[in-house]
Write a protein that holds these residues in place. Structure first.
Motif, mmCIF file in Angstrom:
data_model
loop_
_atom_site.group_PDB
_atom_site.id
_atom_site.type_symbol
_atom_site.label_atom_id
_atom_site.label_comp_id
_atom_site.label_asym_id
_atom_site.label_seq_id
_atom_site.Cartn_x
_atom_site.Cartn_y
_atom_site.Cartn_z
ATOM 1 N N LYS A 93 -3.463 -92.441 89.333
ATOM 2 C CA LYS A 93 -3.979 -93.100 88.409
ATOM 3 C C LYS A 93 -4.232 -92.637 87.009
ATOM 4 C CE LYS A 93 -8.766 -92.906 90.091
ATOM 5 N NZ LYS A 93 -9.895 -93.408 91.094
ATOM 6 N N SER A 94 -4.482 -93.464 86.202
ATOM 7 C CA SER A 94 -5.049 -93.042 84.594
ATOM 8 C C SER A 94 -6.213 -92.509 84.768
ATOM 9 C CB SER A 94 -4.788 -93.962 83.443
ATOM 10 O OG SER A 94 -3.461 -94.675 83.672
ATOM 11 N N ASN A 108 2.255 -86.409 85.266
ATOM 12 C CA ASN A 108 1.472 -87.662 85.862
ATOM 13 C C ASN A 108 1.230 -88.420 84.540
ATOM 14 O OD1 ASN A 108 1.861 -87.355 88.612
ATOM 15 N ND2 ASN A 108 -0.220 -86.391 89.023
ATOM 16 N N LYS A 109 0.573 -89.493 84.821
ATOM 17 C CA LYS A 109 -0.018 -90.435 83.795
ATOM 18 C C LYS A 109 -1.243 -89.592 82.980
ATOM 19 C CE LYS A 109 0.811 -95.122 85.908
ATOM 20 N NZ LYS A 109 -0.097 -96.011 86.574
ATOM 21 N N ASP A 110 -1.203 -89.617 81.810
ATOM 22 C CA ASP A 110 -2.327 -88.887 81.086
ATOM 23 C C ASP A 110 -2.035 -87.402 81.466
ATOM 24 O OD1 ASP A 110 -3.147 -91.317 79.951
ATOM 25 O OD2 ASP A 110 -4.863 -91.571 81.206
#
Length: 485
Positions: free
Chosen positions: A198-199, A289-291
């Protein structure tokens, strides 16, 4: 029929079997180590306010556990109870980590969600906590730090104030047992905010920062204010360092390498290189990954932050028990990279190897843990006290009622161990002045001697063995009973 690795009953049974199997020797062996002899001395002869040092160290809840020690311990044969508590706490921690990483979807494969907590439970830090009776509440402190983060970030409690209050209680209890274990709060934040898909949640990060600061503030009060009010003084070990640049060099030259070496207590160069490679790979996966860039930066912040109290104080001691939070952080990143890379290979080549890899990882870490405990904790402690007992038997008659003292001016470190790491693996007990009386009392009780043990049985310029007194030299005793010298 395939095994459901996410079934809670299977997890409970499997984790219990694995942890009990690899830590069985701490439950079945009769031995004591360093501060354990203080507990024994308190049981056999009494100590003057044994809880004072623990409260002065900023660990009032740990002091309570130590008082309980005095109630349940009558000799060296009873220390298995404390070690059992630590092993049970480790089992609970592994189950908690499994539920935690499953909830945040850390891995796509159940095999890795199953394996990861056991790999954490087999780290050298927890080997020390489980094999050293004095450290038996420390694993519980790590669990409390995880529960604190989980309560703060979960929606189990509808009211925010209730979540904060319960989280704060857990983190304060964690610090009140052992400050480095309380810093494991950051390891759980790293798992949730940096390794999960997740972010980044800035609200959670801010709340975590506030909670961590509140925990550290409570620790500061317990270290500086409580001892001053109770005893009129604080320990010098809690003073702020006056050499920050030297402390930073020490951090990168000693503390970080010990964590990067993960399951190797010797921190050899090959293990450091392997550990560094997997850690850098982990940062690369985090970046993808995200961010990604933000998560990499936060990962490094969490790792450094997890060791901040040790950087702040003047004491420089990178023993396994004090680097537990940073070890969890670094090993988590390394395991994350290994499991992500293997997942890519298994998917790309369409082979089912996750289960085999999991078994190999658990088996190798478990065998290493058992070897460390047996060879560098249990065996050398048993050999040491048996050599001193043999020396006493040769020099002291069973009917002798005079005093027996020890001369520890000459020392052979590592007489029974080829690896000596800080005051943990491979360390001697008899050379510690605070342990000598407990050792002599233990031998007296076990072998039925009549000799007396002075309150301070260690020979010095101002404390001699005079009339009606026999001196024992542990150095000579160990030289006679080992091939190492």
């Amino acid at each position: 029929m395939p095994i459901n690795l996410n079934n809670i009953k299977f997890i409970l049974l499997s984790y219990f079997i694995v942890i009990i199997s690899f830590y069985s020797s701490v439950l079945t062996s009769t031995y004591a180590f360093l501060d354990d002899f203080g507990t024994i001395e308190n049981a056999l002869a009494g100590l003057d306010a044994p809880y004072v040092f623990d409260i002065s160290s900023g660990r009032p809840l740990f002091a309570l556990f130590r008082i309980i020690d005095g109630v349940i311990t009558s000799g060296i044969e009873d220390l298995w109870m404390q070690r059992s508590f630590s092993v049970i706490s480790l089992f609970a921690l592994a189950v908690f980590i499994n539920r935690f990483i499953t909830k945040i979807h850390l891995f796509n494969r159940d095999e890795y969600n199953f394996t990861f907590p056991l790999m954490i439970a087999l780290l050298p830090s927890f080997q020390v906590y489980s094999s050293w009776a004095t450290c038996y509440p420390f694993t519980l402190a790590v669990l409390f730090s995880g529960l604190s983060y989980s309560c703060l970030t979960s929606s189990f409690f509808n009211k925010k104030l209730v979540r904060w209050l319960i989280s704060w209680m857990f983190i304060c209890c964690s610090f009140a047992i052992y400050q480095p274990a309380g810093m494991a709060f950051m390891a759980f934040a790293l798992l949730d905010q940096c390794l999960s898909p997740k972010s980044v949640n800035y609200r959670v990060l801010f709340n975590s920062f506030v909670m961590m600061c509140s925990g550290m503030l409570s620790s500061l009060i317990m270290i500086k204010v409580v001892p001053l009010l109770a005893f009129g003084q604080t320990l010098s070990r809690s003073t702020m360092t006056d050499n920050p640049t030297g402390k930073i060099r020490w951090f990168f030259g000693e503390a970080i390498p010990n964590s990067l070496a993960n399951y190797s207590i010797s921190a050899s160069e090959p293990m450091l290189i392997i550990g560094l490679v997997f850690f850098c790979m982990g940062l690369a996966y985090i970046y993808s990954n995200k961010d990604g860039i933000k998560k990499v930066l936060f990962t490094l912040v969490f790792i450094a932050g997890s060791y901040f109290p040790n950087l702040y104080v003047s004491e420089s001691w990178a023993a396994q028990r004090s680097i537990v939070a940073m070890s969890i952080c670094i090993v988590a990143v390394s395991l994350f990279s290994l499991m992500k890379f293997s997942d890519f290979l298994f998917t790309h080549f369409r082979i089912k190897g996750a289960g085999v890899l999991s078994v190999l990882l658990i088996a190798s870490a478990g065998v290493t843990a058992t070897g460390n405990i047996n060879n560098y904790m249990i065996s050398n402690q048993i050999s040491e006290i048996e050599s001193v007992a043999s020396e006493i038997s040769n020099k002291v008659d069973k009917s002798f009622s005079g005093a027996v003292m020890v001369d520890i001016s000459k020392r052979n470190w590592g007489a029974f161990s080829r690896i000596v790491r800080y005051d943990e693996f491979g360390e001697n007990s008899v050379y510690a002045p605070w342990a000598a009386r407990g050792i002599l009392l233990t031998i007296k009780k076990s072998k039925g001697f009549s000799y007396s043990v002075p309150k301070n049985p260690v020979i010095s310029n101002s404390n001699n063995c005079s009339e009606n007194c026999i001196t024992i030299q542990p150095n000579e005793a160990m030289l006679k009973s080992t091939l190492n010298y």
